[in-house]
Design a protein around this motif. Structure first.
Motif, PDB file in Angstrom:
ATOM      1  N   SER A 129       0.803  -1.228   0.000  1.00  0.00           N
ATOM      2  CA  SER A 129       0.000   0.000   0.000  1.00  0.00           C
ATOM      3  C   SER A 129       0.832   1.272   0.000  1.00  0.00           C
ATOM      4  N   VAL A 130       2.110   1.168   0.317  1.00  0.00           N
ATOM      5  CA  VAL A 130       2.947   2.351   0.502  1.00  0.00           C
ATOM      6  C   VAL A 130       2.901   3.337  -0.666  1.00  0.00           C
ATOM      7  N   PRO A 131       3.046   2.917  -1.922  1.00  0.00           N
ATOM      8  CA  PRO A 131       2.996   3.908  -3.016  1.00  0.00           C
ATOM      9  C   PRO A 131       1.702   4.713  -3.025  1.00  0.00           C
ATOM     10  N   ALA A 135      11.282  11.586   0.262  1.00  0.00           N
ATOM     11  CA  ALA A 135      11.211  10.493   1.238  1.00  0.00           C
ATOM     12  C   ALA A 135      10.321   9.362   0.739  1.00  0.00           C
ATOM     13  N   ALA A 136       9.210   9.721   0.095  1.00  0.00           N
ATOM     14  CA  ALA A 136       8.306   8.706  -0.451  1.00  0.00           C
ATOM     15  C   ALA A 136       8.983   7.903  -1.553  1.00  0.00           C
ATOM     16  N   ARG A 170      11.440   2.859  -3.336  1.00  0.00           N
ATOM     17  CA  ARG A 170      12.587   2.200  -3.960  1.00  0.00           C
ATOM     18  C   ARG A 170      13.141   1.092  -3.063  1.00  0.00           C
ATOM     19  N   ARG A 171      13.221   1.378  -1.782  1.00  0.00           N
ATOM     20  CA  ARG A 171      13.729   0.358  -0.842  1.00  0.00           C
ATOM     21  C   ARG A 171      12.796  -0.830  -0.750  1.00  0.00           C
ATOM     22  N   ARG A 229      10.832  -1.905  -3.131  1.00  0.00           N
ATOM     23  CA  ARG A 229      10.987  -2.683  -4.368  1.00  0.00           C
ATOM     24  C   ARG A 229      12.247  -3.549  -4.305  1.00  0.00           C
ATOM     25  N   HIS A 230      13.332  -2.971  -3.808  1.00  0.00           N
ATOM     26  CA  HIS A 230      14.570  -3.729  -3.696  1.00  0.00           C
ATOM     27  C   HIS A 230      14.445  -4.877  -2.688  1.00  0.00           C
ATOM     28  N   ALA A 231      13.557  -4.664  -1.701  1.00  0.00           N
ATOM     29  CA  ALA A 231      13.338  -5.716  -0.692  1.00  0.00           C
ATOM     30  C   ALA A 231      12.406  -6.800  -1.192  1.00  0.00           C
ATOM     31  N   GLY A 232      11.837  -6.572  -2.384  1.00  0.00           N
ATOM     32  CA  GLY A 232      10.957  -7.596  -2.965  1.00  0.00           C
ATOM     33  C   GLY A 232       9.499  -7.386  -2.745  1.00  0.00           C
ATOM     34  N   PHE A 233       9.104  -6.195  -2.217  1.00  0.00           N
ATOM     35  CA  PHE A 233       7.688  -5.906  -1.992  1.00  0.00           C
ATOM     36  C   PHE A 233       7.150  -5.098  -3.155  1.00  0.00           C
ATOM     37  N   GLY A 234       5.828  -5.222  -3.359  1.00  0.00           N
ATOM     38  CA  GLY A 234       5.149  -4.378  -4.330  1.00  0.00           C
ATOM     39  C   GLY A 234       5.420  -4.714  -5.756  1.00  0.00           C
ATOM     40  N   ASN A 235       5.977  -5.883  -6.030  1.00  0.00           N
ATOM     41  CA  ASN A 235       6.247  -6.255  -7.414  1.00  0.00           C
ATOM     42  C   ASN A 235       5.017  -6.896  -8.026  1.00  0.00           C
TER      43      ASN A 235
END
Length: 221
Positions: free
Chosen positions: A145-147, A206-207, A212-213, A215-221
């Motif tokens: 949900s973050v984006p 900040a958003a 970006r972090r 996505r790199h962690a594997g979330f939100g893909n």
């Protein structure tokens, strides 16, 4: 275009005070809208009878009426019913009422991204509904949900520009006041833009970093 620097320096404190008020209203409105949105999303996710219909009605009313109309109802309409609120409280409630519906949709998209198999696995391990929500569902849903939540935060900060309609001395109010009094339009508008950039750019950066972090962690893909 030559700007009257002396005028800008003279009225800089006005803009600082207005910016502090704008940030305070936005902060409280955003925090409350997150709470409202999360509660509404949980109600819809678990399909709680009656409450689900009320939440759907709230979302439709909130998203299909302008914030200024909502503020006018709170500030001018409620006193007719014997309920008198300060302009700042009305602004916070209005932002929370509008923002809650948008936050609810962002939270709901995150909740619906959770695979049913994960819920079944949690149930097989003896986890109750509350524990499953706290330990399994909500952390993953938040990441997804973050984006949307970040976009809503920026949207709500920008929406504070209409609270001047209920006599709050925010950035827009001060700008209109100075233009009306001294006709220094370019200077007043320049300071308005600068102060909104000062408020919004750090939030936007900040958003972007947070997304970006994730996505790199594997979330939100």
């Amino acid at each position: 275009m030559e700007l009257n620097i002396d005028f800008m320096v003279k009225y800089l404190p006005w803009y600082v005070d207005a910016a502090i008020l704008t940030v305070r209203i936005a902060l409280w409105g955003i925090l409350l809208s997150l709470l409202v949105g999360a509660a509404c999303a949980v109600v819809r996710y678990y399909r709680i009878p009656v409450l689900r219909r009320l939440v759907s009605l709230y979302v439709e009313v909130s998203r299909n009426t302008p914030l200024l109309v909502q503020l006018f109802f709170l500030y001018f309409g409620l006193p007719k019913m014997g309920v008198v609120l300060s302009s700042e409280v009305c602004a916070v409630i209005g932002l929370a009422f509008l923002g809650g519906s948008y936050m609810a949709e962002s939270f709901r998209s995150g909740l619906e991204s959770i695979e049913p198999a994960q819920l079944e696995a949690a149930a097989s391990l003896g986890m109750g509904r509350r524990l499953t929500m706290a330990e399994v569902v909500f952390p993953q849903a938040m990441a997804v949900s973050v984006p949307g939540l970040c976009a809503n935060v920026i949207f709500l900060i920008k929406e504070t520009s209409v609270v001047s309609g209920i006599a709050l001395a925010d950035l827009m109010y001060v700008t209109k006041d100075l233009i009306g009094l001294y006709y220094e339009t370019d200077e007043a508008l320049t300071m308005l833009v600068v102060f909104y950039l000062i408020i919004l750019l750090p939030v936007s950066v900040a958003a972007s970093i947070l997304e970006r972090r994730l996505r790199h962690a594997g979330f939100g893909n």
